[in-house]
Design an enzyme around this catalytic site. Structure first.
Site, short mmCIF file in Angstrom:
data_model
loop_
_atom_site.label_atom_id
_atom_site.label_comp_id
_atom_site.label_asym_id
_atom_site.label_seq_id
_atom_site.Cartn_x
_atom_site.Cartn_y
_atom_site.Cartn_z
N ASN A 9 0.75 -1.14 -0.04
CA ASN A 9 0.05 0.06 -0.04
C ASN A 9 0.95 1.21 -0.07
O ASN A 9 1.40 1.48 0.92
CB ASN A 9 -0.97 -0.08 1.17
N TRP A 10 0.92 1.98 -1.24
CA TRP A 10 1.89 2.97 -1.30
C TRP A 10 1.57 4.22 -0.70
O TRP A 10 1.87 5.29 -0.79
CB TRP A 10 2.07 3.13 -2.83
N LYS A 11 0.09 4.31 -0.22
CA LYS A 11 -0.54 5.51 0.39
C LYS A 11 -0.24 6.82 -0.37
O LYS A 11 -0.22 6.55 -1.75
CB LYS A 11 0.05 5.74 1.82
N GLU A 97 -6.69 4.75 7.94
CA GLU A 97 -6.37 5.99 7.78
C GLU A 97 -7.67 6.79 6.93
O GLU A 97 -7.88 7.85 7.42
CB GLU A 97 -5.13 6.23 6.91
N GLU A 167 -5.51 -4.96 10.74
CA GLU A 167 -4.35 -3.76 10.67
C GLU A 167 -4.44 -3.29 12.12
O GLU A 167 -5.22 -2.31 12.18
CB GLU A 167 -4.41 -2.77 9.61
N GLY A 173 2.72 2.19 10.78
CA GLY A 173 3.84 3.38 10.76
C GLY A 173 4.39 3.80 11.93
O GLY A 173 5.11 4.49 12.04
N SER A 213 3.53 -2.20 10.23
CA SER A 213 5.15 -2.47 10.51
C SER A 213 5.77 -3.78 10.20
O SER A 213 6.56 -4.18 10.64
CB SER A 213 5.33 -1.93 11.98
#
Ligand code: 13P
Length: 261
Positions: A9-11, A97, A167, A173, A213
């Site tokens: 997931n490159w966000k 998020e 998650e 993160g 992570s």
């Protein structure tokens, strides 16, 4: 062991040039991996370009979000048919998020999962508790509610391709991975819930990914847990070496366990 998925997931990272470069590096390194489903989820603006690069490769394209209507006057939104038209096969839904910053709820997650499935793409539905919820010992209750509400109203036939990602918000993160034991506990509860809501069959087939992570140093221990079927990877998917290492370690583990193709 179910066939694993390793998804990056490159966000909100990587402009189009950077996305092309990273995709090329990954493509070159993993072209011969055939026992892991490899997925990358670049930002919307890069999907078309990256989608073209992935044609006839073993890497699948995912979006990070979608809107549930097919089309219409919804300024700024992207529909599932649009994602499909640029080559997406997966859509991440309900990432924490999005729940935290953009007002996603179990109800919007439910509508989006429906839209993804109706358009024959694969939803990766994210669930997970916050630190406060974990400390208040509400983890299992929170996750069960998110799964139940996210899937409300669907019958089993609808959910054959569904992927769930657990998650824990406190592990995203932060460098603080859930221990394999902590992750396994929640994965097992989700799998059991799927059995209660649907059937033994769906519960034994559904793939449940862990995210938070994940890195090349912890992927093997996580993957050794019975109910962990892969990873949804943020930070470590933004550099080719780390992501490739995670894919190769997962693939080697599959080979050891006899999963080929
Ligand atoms: P990190 O791997 O950076 O913790 O992010 C996990 C995540 O949110 C993937 O969707």
């Amino acid at each position: 062991m179910r066939r694993p998925i390793i998804a990056g997931n490159w966000k909100m990272y990587k402009n189009v040039n950077e996305a092309v470069e990273l995709t090329n590096e990954i493509k070159r390194a993993v072209f011969n991996v055939n026992n892991v489903d490899i997925v990358i989820a670049p930002p919307f603006v890069n999907l078309s370009e990256v989608g073209d690069m992935l044609l006839e490769t073993n890497i699948r394209l995912s979006a990070q979000n979608c809107y549930w209507e097919q089309e219409g006057a919804f300024t700024g939104e992207i529909s599932v048919p649009m994602l499909k038209s640029v080559g997406c096969q997966y859509v991440i839904i309900g990432h924490s998020e999005r729940r935290k910053y953009f007002g996603e709820t179990d109800c919007t997650v439910n509508k989006k999962v429906a839209a993804v499935i109706e358009n024959e793409l694969i939803p990766i539905m994210c669930v997970g508790e916050t630190l406060e919820e974990r400390e208040a010992e509400k983890t299992l209750e929170v996750v069960k509610t998110q799964v139940t509400e996210g899937l409300a109203g669907f019958d089993e036939a609808y959910l054959k391709t569904l992927v769930i990602a657990y998650e824990p918000v406190w592990a995203i993160g932060t460098g603080k991975t859930a221990t394999p034991g902590q992750a396994q506990e929640v994965h097992a509860v989700i799998r059991n819930l799927i059995k209660d809501l649907y059937s033994e069959n769906l519960s034994s087939e559904i793939r449940i990914l862990y995210g938070g992570s994940v890195n090349p140093g912890n992927i093997e221990n996580l993957m050794n847990e019975t109910d962990i079927d892969g990873g949804l990877i943020g930070g470590a998917s933004l550099k080719s070496e780390g992501f490739i290492d995670i894919i190769k370690k997962t693939s080697n583990l599959c080979t050891k366990k006899g999963i080929e193709e």
